[in-house]
Design a protein around this motif. Structure first.
Motif, PDB file in Angstrom:
ATOM      1  N   GLN A  15     -22.311   9.242 -30.439  1.00 27.98           N
ATOM      2  CA  GLN A  15     -21.172   9.529 -31.313  1.00 27.98           C
ATOM      3  C   GLN A  15     -21.461   8.773 -32.813  1.00 27.98           C
ATOM      4  OE1 GLN A  15     -18.756   7.414 -28.140  1.00 27.98           O
ATOM      5  NE2 GLN A  15     -17.155   9.445 -28.589  1.00 27.98           N
ATOM      6  N   ARG A  16     -22.243   7.816 -32.797  1.00 27.70           N
ATOM      7  CA  ARG A  16     -22.672   7.109 -33.827  1.00 27.70           C
ATOM      8  C   ARG A  16     -23.493   7.987 -34.845  1.00 27.70           C
ATOM      9  NH1 ARG A  16     -22.506   0.557 -33.349  1.00 27.70           N
ATOM     10  NH2 ARG A  16     -20.710   0.273 -32.200  1.00 27.70           N
ATOM     11  N   THR A  17     -24.603   8.172 -34.382  1.00 32.24           N
ATOM     12  CA  THR A  17     -25.766   8.696 -35.336  1.00 32.24           C
ATOM     13  C   THR A  17     -26.515   9.943 -34.780  1.00 32.24           C
ATOM     14  OG1 THR A  17     -27.506   7.232 -34.414  1.00 32.24           O
ATOM     15  CG2 THR A  17     -26.163   6.504 -36.225  1.00 32.24           C
ATOM     16  N   GLY A  18     -25.849  10.458 -33.703  1.00 35.26           N
ATOM     17  CA  GLY A  18     -26.324  11.713 -33.156  1.00 35.26           C
ATOM     18  C   GLY A  18     -26.160  12.946 -33.957  1.00 35.26           C
ATOM     19  N   GLU A  19     -26.637  14.124 -33.841  1.00 32.34           N
ATOM     20  CA  GLU A  19     -26.771  15.226 -34.699  1.00 32.34           C
ATOM     21  C   GLU A  19     -25.250  15.524 -35.154  1.00 32.34           C
ATOM     22  OE1 GLU A  19     -28.514  19.658 -35.136  1.00 32.34           O
ATOM     23  OE2 GLU A  19     -29.037  18.615 -33.274  1.00 32.34           O
ATOM     24  N   SER A  20     -24.410  15.443 -34.129  1.00 31.24           N
ATOM     25  CA  SER A  20     -22.942  15.679 -34.526  1.00 31.24           C
ATOM     26  C   SER A  20     -21.991  14.317 -34.556  1.00 31.24           C
ATOM     27  CB  SER A  20     -22.154  16.471 -33.308  1.00 31.24           C
ATOM     28  OG  SER A  20     -22.700  17.681 -33.163  1.00 31.24           O
ATOM     29  N   GLY A  21     -22.770  13.349 -34.766  1.00 35.56           N
ATOM     30  CA  GLY A  21     -22.088  12.016 -34.791  1.00 35.56           C
ATOM     31  C   GLY A  21     -21.469  11.716 -36.094  1.00 35.56           C
ATOM     32  N   ILE A  42     -30.513   8.188 -34.253  1.00 36.80           N
ATOM     33  CA  ILE A  42     -31.037   9.236 -33.365  1.00 36.80           C
ATOM     34  C   ILE A  42     -31.370  10.479 -34.163  1.00 36.80           C
ATOM     35  CG2 ILE A  42     -30.183  10.902 -31.360  1.00 36.80           C
ATOM     36  CD1 ILE A  42     -28.209   8.891 -30.294  1.00 36.80           C
ATOM     37  N   PHE A  43     -30.343  10.750 -35.073  1.00 31.95           N
ATOM     38  CA  PHE A  43     -30.922  11.938 -35.959  1.00 31.95           C
ATOM     39  C   PHE A  43     -30.521  11.638 -37.262  1.00 31.95           C
ATOM     40  CE2 PHE A  43     -29.203  15.873 -38.025  1.00 31.95           C
ATOM     41  CZ  PHE A  43     -30.257  16.669 -37.691  1.00 31.95           C
ATOM     42  N   VAL A  44     -31.686  11.945 -38.485  1.00 32.67           N
ATOM     43  CA  VAL A  44     -31.356  11.727 -39.782  1.00 32.67           C
ATOM     44  C   VAL A  44     -30.513  13.007 -40.449  1.00 32.67           C
ATOM     45  CG1 VAL A  44     -32.449  11.052 -42.145  1.00 32.67           C
ATOM     46  CG2 VAL A  44     -33.166  10.042 -39.762  1.00 32.67           C
ATOM     47  N   LYS A  45     -29.647  13.039 -40.647  1.00 32.38           N
ATOM     48  CA  LYS A  45     -28.945  14.065 -41.582  1.00 32.38           C
ATOM     49  C   LYS A  45     -29.593  14.133 -42.986  1.00 32.38           C
ATOM     50  CE  LYS A  45     -24.513  14.233 -39.067  1.00 32.38           C
ATOM     51  NZ  LYS A  45     -23.169  14.605 -39.509  1.00 32.38           N
TER      52      LYS A  45
END
Length: 474
Positions: free
Chosen positions: A141-147, A182-185
């Motif tokens: 929820q914090r840094t996922g692809e949809s976070g 987790i995922f760098v936008k």
């Protein structure tokens, strides 16, 4: 100051405001000394203003006396206060709350505060009401692809920034692990986004115009068929009645243009390399490469420049560095470095890198292949008073840098062997290490430059490393 203000109802936000900014409240207001002090605020008797929005807006100027707010900004503060209350409501619809979070996260993607860069009570209200929720979010929820990346960054910024100066204990703060991304936008490039929209509009216009042209051609063909003579006699009559055409005038031959003078080649000098002071705002592990860090660095670029994005109100570059495992991630946080700013951007395992951080490491032993940094590795550090974006240059090699180095000319690759460190751990350029300069540190346009020219700022401050001497700098 609100000398006779009495506040009702008492709630954690108001207690947090009083704890952090007691001078904004009446002198007789007190806060109880209990473990749960954030929920016990005692105010003096007097006129009561009901509603947190009205209270917070009223207190805004007292809490941030250095800021001024327009009527539009006051209205916007009120709107965000209302939204923060809706986010904290226990009876709120889950879908509506999710929509509000999406709206908030998108709004914060290009802003450091709700008003852009200016602090307000709305930021504190949103923090007070949203922090308990963010504390319970999963890493996805914090840094996922949809976070909600930007919301988490906003919470961390408000609770730690001296701009707000909130009086919070470490236990009260939301724990934000900068290493657990987790995922760098990909940052939104304002220029690329504008060009994309422009291309879409142009394509739509061209398609519409194309349909009109096709219809027009069909109409013309229909009329042409009506005018075709139906007999040979009609063709002959039409030919006989046709007027003879006047002979075409011969075109005058244009005098040949003189050949263009060949472009003047730039003199080979380290001043062609755009070296600047950079401020690393944050650095994280690359999501797809164990050896890389992804850093957000302010390099003094103007807003909207190609290859930059906005982060917490600053124009920044995203930079990938092969320093993971060589330099601790903690040393890459909130510090000054020296960056090469005019290399052609490259995409490294899915992340576009728009600069390069300079670091020093021992030179390879003679006969040994040079595979880059092997360790120990030390970051090049500019003078303490240097500001982000400030140019640094080698003494004796002053000049203007290229806008962007042409990769085919290999200017960086040619000059980099001359980058070194001295016995005093100062970073410098030794022209003797670059055969193309003619040896012994001299070159056309730079006669007399000998020995090692130190890497300095305009004020004469020297860039240094911690301990390495005679090292390679790249």
């Amino acid at each position: 100051m609100a000398a006779s203000l009495s506040i009702s109802p008492s709630e954690p936000l108001l207690v947090l405001l009083y704890r952090s900014f007691p001078s904004a409240f009446p002198s007789s207001t007190t806060i109880s000394d209990t473990p749960n002090a954030r929920s016990a605020l005692t105010l003096p008797p007097g006129p009561t203003i009901h509603g947190t929005n009205t209270i917070s807006t009223y207190l805004c100027q007292d809490i941030f006396p250095g800021a001024t707010y327009s009527d539009i900004e006051h209205a916007e503060i009120g709107q965000w206060l209302t939204l923060s209350a809706r986010l904290a409501s226990p009876s709120g619809d889950a879908n509506k709350v999710a929509d509000l979070l999406e709206t908030l996260n998108a709004h914060l993607s290009t802003r450091s505060t709700l008003l852009g860069a200016k602090p307000s009570v709305a930021d504190i209200a949103l923090y007070s009401r949203l922090a308990p929720t963010v504390a319970k979010w999963t890493p996805e929820q914090r840094t996922g692809e949809s976070g909600y990346h930007h919301t988490v960054r906003f919470i961390d910024f408000v609770q730690n920034s001296p701009v707000f100066g909130l009086k919070l204990t470490e236990d009260e703060k939301v724990l934000v692990d900068v290493d657990n991304v987790i995922f760098v936008k990909k940052p939104v490039d304002p220029k690329e986004e504008k060009d994309r929209r422009k291309r879409e509009r142009a394509a739509a216009t061209a398609e519409a115009e194309g349909e009109k042209v096709v219809e027009g051609e069909k109409s013309k063909k229909g009329k042409a068929k009506e005018k075709v003579p139906e007999t040979k006699e009609a063709v002959k009559d039409a030919a006989a009645s046709a007027k003879p055409t006047a002979p075409k005038k011969e075109k005058k031959e244009k005098a040949p243009r003189p050949p263009k003078a060949p472009a003047k080649e730039a003199v080979l000098t380290p001043s062609l390399i755009d070296l600047r002071v950079g401020h690393i705002i944050q650095a994280v592990n690359h999501p797809n490469a164990d050896s890389l860090y992804v850093s957000t660095i302010a390099c003094g670029d103007p807003p909207g420049k190609e290859g930059t994005s906005e982060h917490e109100g600053e124009t920044v570059r995203t930079v990938c560095s092969g320093l993971n495992g060589l330099v601790p991630l903690s040393e890459m946080q909130n510090r000054k470095v020296v960056v090469v700013c005019n290399l052609k951007p490259v995409t490294m395992r899915g992340v576009k890198s728009s600069a390069m951080v300079l670091a020093a490491s021992p030179r390879p032993v003679e006969g040994e292949a040079d595979d880059g940094h092997k360790g120990p590795v030390e970051l090049v550090t500019p003078p303490p008073d240097a500001k982000a974006g400030e140019r640094v240059f080698f003494e004796g090699w002053e000049g203007e840098p290229e806008g962007q180095l042409n990769p085919k000319k290999k200017i960086w690759e040619t000059l980099q062997p001359g980058f070194t460190t001295t016995g005093d751990m100062e970073v410098g350029f030794d022209g003797a290490g670059v055969p193309q300069l003619g040896g012994e540190g001299s070159a056309a346009g730079a006669e007399g430059v000998k020995g090692v020219g130190r890497l300095v700022t305009k004020n004469g401050g020297v860039c240094v490393v911690k301990s390495l001497t005679g090292a390679a700098v790249r």
